[in-house]
Design a protein around this motif. Structure first.
Motif, PDB file in Angstrom:
ATOM      1  N   SER A  69     -10.336   8.732  -5.777  1.00  4.88           N
ATOM      2  CA  SER A  69     -11.519   8.438  -5.137  1.00  4.88           C
ATOM      3  C   SER A  69     -12.334   7.567  -5.954  1.00  4.88           C
ATOM      4  CB  SER A  69     -12.190   9.806  -4.446  1.00  4.88           C
ATOM      5  OG  SER A  69     -12.582  10.455  -5.718  1.00  4.88           O
ATOM      6  N   ARG A  70     -12.083   7.780  -7.386  1.00  4.31           N
ATOM      7  CA  ARG A  70     -12.993   7.057  -8.355  1.00  4.31           C
ATOM      8  C   ARG A  70     -12.504   5.434  -8.458  1.00  4.31           C
ATOM      9  NH1 ARG A  70     -12.836  12.071 -10.791  1.00  4.31           N
ATOM     10  NH2 ARG A  70     -11.259  11.332 -12.569  1.00  4.31           N
ATOM     11  N   GLU A  71     -11.275   5.279  -7.934  1.00  2.00           N
ATOM     12  CA  GLU A  71     -10.681   4.140  -8.034  1.00  2.00           C
ATOM     13  C   GLU A  71     -10.941   3.173  -6.817  1.00  2.00           C
ATOM     14  OE1 GLU A  71      -9.327   2.765 -10.735  1.00  2.00           O
ATOM     15  OE2 GLU A  71      -9.463   4.713 -11.958  1.00  2.00           O
ATOM     16  N   SER A  72     -11.722   2.133  -6.745  1.00  2.00           N
ATOM     17  CA  SER A  72     -11.828   1.559  -5.363  1.00  2.00           C
ATOM     18  C   SER A  72     -10.550   0.641  -4.897  1.00  2.00           C
ATOM     19  CB  SER A  72     -13.052   0.373  -5.513  1.00  2.00           C
ATOM     20  OG  SER A  72     -12.629  -0.456  -6.407  1.00  2.00           O
ATOM     21  N   ALA A  73      -9.616   0.274  -5.945  1.00  2.00           N
ATOM     22  CA  ALA A  73      -8.439  -0.403  -5.576  1.00  2.00           C
ATOM     23  C   ALA A  73      -7.581   0.510  -5.282  1.00  2.00           C
ATOM     24  CB  ALA A  73      -8.110  -1.217  -6.931  1.00  2.00           C
TER      25      ALA A  73
ATOM     26  N   GLU B  71       0.884  -0.954  -0.006  1.00  2.00           N
ATOM     27  CA  GLU B  71       0.023   0.060   0.001  1.00  2.00           C
ATOM     28  C   GLU B  71       0.921   1.262  -0.050  1.00  2.00           C
ATOM     29  OE1 GLU B  71      -3.123   0.093   2.922  1.00  2.00           O
ATOM     30  OE2 GLU B  71      -3.408  -2.032   2.702  1.00  2.00           O
TER      31      GLU B  71
ATOM     32  N   GLY C 268      -7.372   2.513  -2.693  1.00  2.00           N
ATOM     33  CA  GLY C 268      -7.233   2.314  -1.121  1.00  2.00           C
ATOM     34  C   GLY C 268      -6.857   3.666  -0.471  1.00  2.00           C
TER      35      GLY C 268
END
Length: 397
Positions: A231-235, A185, A237
């Motif tokens: 914020s539009r990319e769930s992956a 991450e 993190g």
């Protein structure tokens, strides 16, 4: 024992084969991954479109040529193992591996920025995969990876800066005691921290002179733009979102965009601020040359009160060292040496590889010297160009 590696041509590839390597410059094909299982669909079509380009498959992990159809027009198969690379030291092997990963990661960063610029979904799987590769090299030899990502010029700064911050974040995270998924991450957060710069025109990003108040205001919007994109990319993190939004905040509350301070700043945001500033000031930019790492660390130490988290900064200094890997130094014994890794003692006494004597420049037999256990010491940092030396080649040997 027969090697599982087999060279075929791209037109012979079938679904189910495991590609170990595609011959030629990695820029000549669209595959960022070094090795992968071929699946039916676009990947297979794209591979076959490479025509007669050589492809090495691993028959221990996927289908052999005999397992799939062979076209009569296909070129003959060459069943032999790849020619061995020139013999290198263990450090040289790690350095060469780090160089290859840096180039793949730069390509992934370039693609991510392109996707963001066009409003497309980001290739988060590719980002995660290349971060895993960076993490693997750092686990073996952090000095090799951190030295490789420091080498960049103003033309590829945007993408390699993202790669460098990813590597620094992973290495710093390890020093702080993190492991496993957290390191991944951190790396993804570093790779994506500047994605909001797609909202800044090239004319402003590459302006050699002082920015106007309006241009400066535009630049200072990039953390929010980056947060909006991620914020539009769930992956992506939460860590990636946090670092994108807060890597320009300062511990005294004078940073931007939200002037956060104290406990309002997460640890990962504080890490991102240190890694971002260090790589930025040691890199060649359109408006200034990069500082030597030792000078950068000295300046950052002067700024740390109010700018950086003191505890994290001190861990970062131990990670980088006063004389980072790749620094060309003159010793008191009038010998030139290149810094390999940091020693176990004082930051002033790294482990070096001897190169030649001065002033006659007589080449020395390759020898590693731990200055902590030696009467010798560093007296100056030298410019490799002055001595006509290729530092990456010295580290790769």
């Amino acid at each position: 024992m027969t090697s599982p590696l087999k060279k075929i041509v791209a037109t012979q590839v079938v679904a189910g084969m495991y590609v170990r390597k595609i011959e030629g410059n990695w820029l000549d094909h669209p595959f960022w991954r070094g090795s992968f299982l071929v699946e039916p669909g676009e990947t297979l079509v794209t591979l076959r479109a490479l025509g007669q380009q050589g492809v090495w498959i691993d028959t221990s992990k996927g289908l052999d040529l005999a397992s799939g159809p062979v076209t009569p027009s296909a070129a003959p198969v060459i069943e032999t193992t790849p020619e061995p690379s020139p013999e290198r030291s263990d450090f040289g092997d790690d350095y060469a591996a780090a160089e290859a990963i840096r180039e793949r990661a730069k390509g992934v960063a370039k693609s991510l920025f392109g996707e963001a610029r066009m409003g497309k979904a980001l290739s988060m799987d590719a980002a995660a995969e290349v971060v895993d590769e960076i993490n693997e090299v750092i686990a073996r030899n952090p000095a090799a990876m951190l030295s490789v990502v420091r080498l960049k010029n103003k033309d590829d700064y945007t993408y390699l800066h993202s790669v460098a911050v990813a590597a620094l974040m992973i290495a710093l995270g390890k020093r702080l005691g993190y492991e496993g998924e957290a390191l991944k991450e951190f790396g993804v957060a570093g790779l994506l921290h500047d994605i909001g710069k797609v909202g800044i025109s090239d004319a402003v990003l590459n302006k050699p002179g002082r920015l106007s108040p309006l241009e400066l205001a535009t630049v200072r919007q990039h953390p929010q733009v980056g947060w909006d994109i991620l914020s539009r990319e769930s992956a992506a993190g939460p860590m990636a979102l946090d670092v994108a939004l807060h890597h320009h905040e300062k511990t005294d509350g004078t940073g931007y965009p939200h002037r956060l301070s104290g406990d309002a700043l997460s640890e990962v945001a504080r890490m991102g601020a240190i890694c971002d500033v260090y790589d930025a000031i040691t890199s060649e930019r359109c408006y200034k040359p990069g500082w030597e790492p030792a000078e950068a660390i000295r300046r950052m130490a002067e700024w740390q009160e109010g700018h950086f988290d003191r505890r994290i900064f001190h861990v970062f200094v131990k990670l980088i060292g006063i004389y980072p890997t790749g620094t060309l130094v003159r010793l008191a014994s009038q010998r030139l040496a290149v810094v390999l890794v940091q020693g176990n003692g004082s930051a002033l006494n790294p482990i070096v590889r001897l190169i030649c004597t001065l002033p006659e420049r007589a080449r020395l037999e390759p020898e590693t010297l731990d200055l902590e256990d030696s009467d010798d010491r560093i007296v100056a940092i030298e410019d490799p160009a002055h001595w006509d030396l290729d530092v990456p080649a010295l580290l790769r040997a």
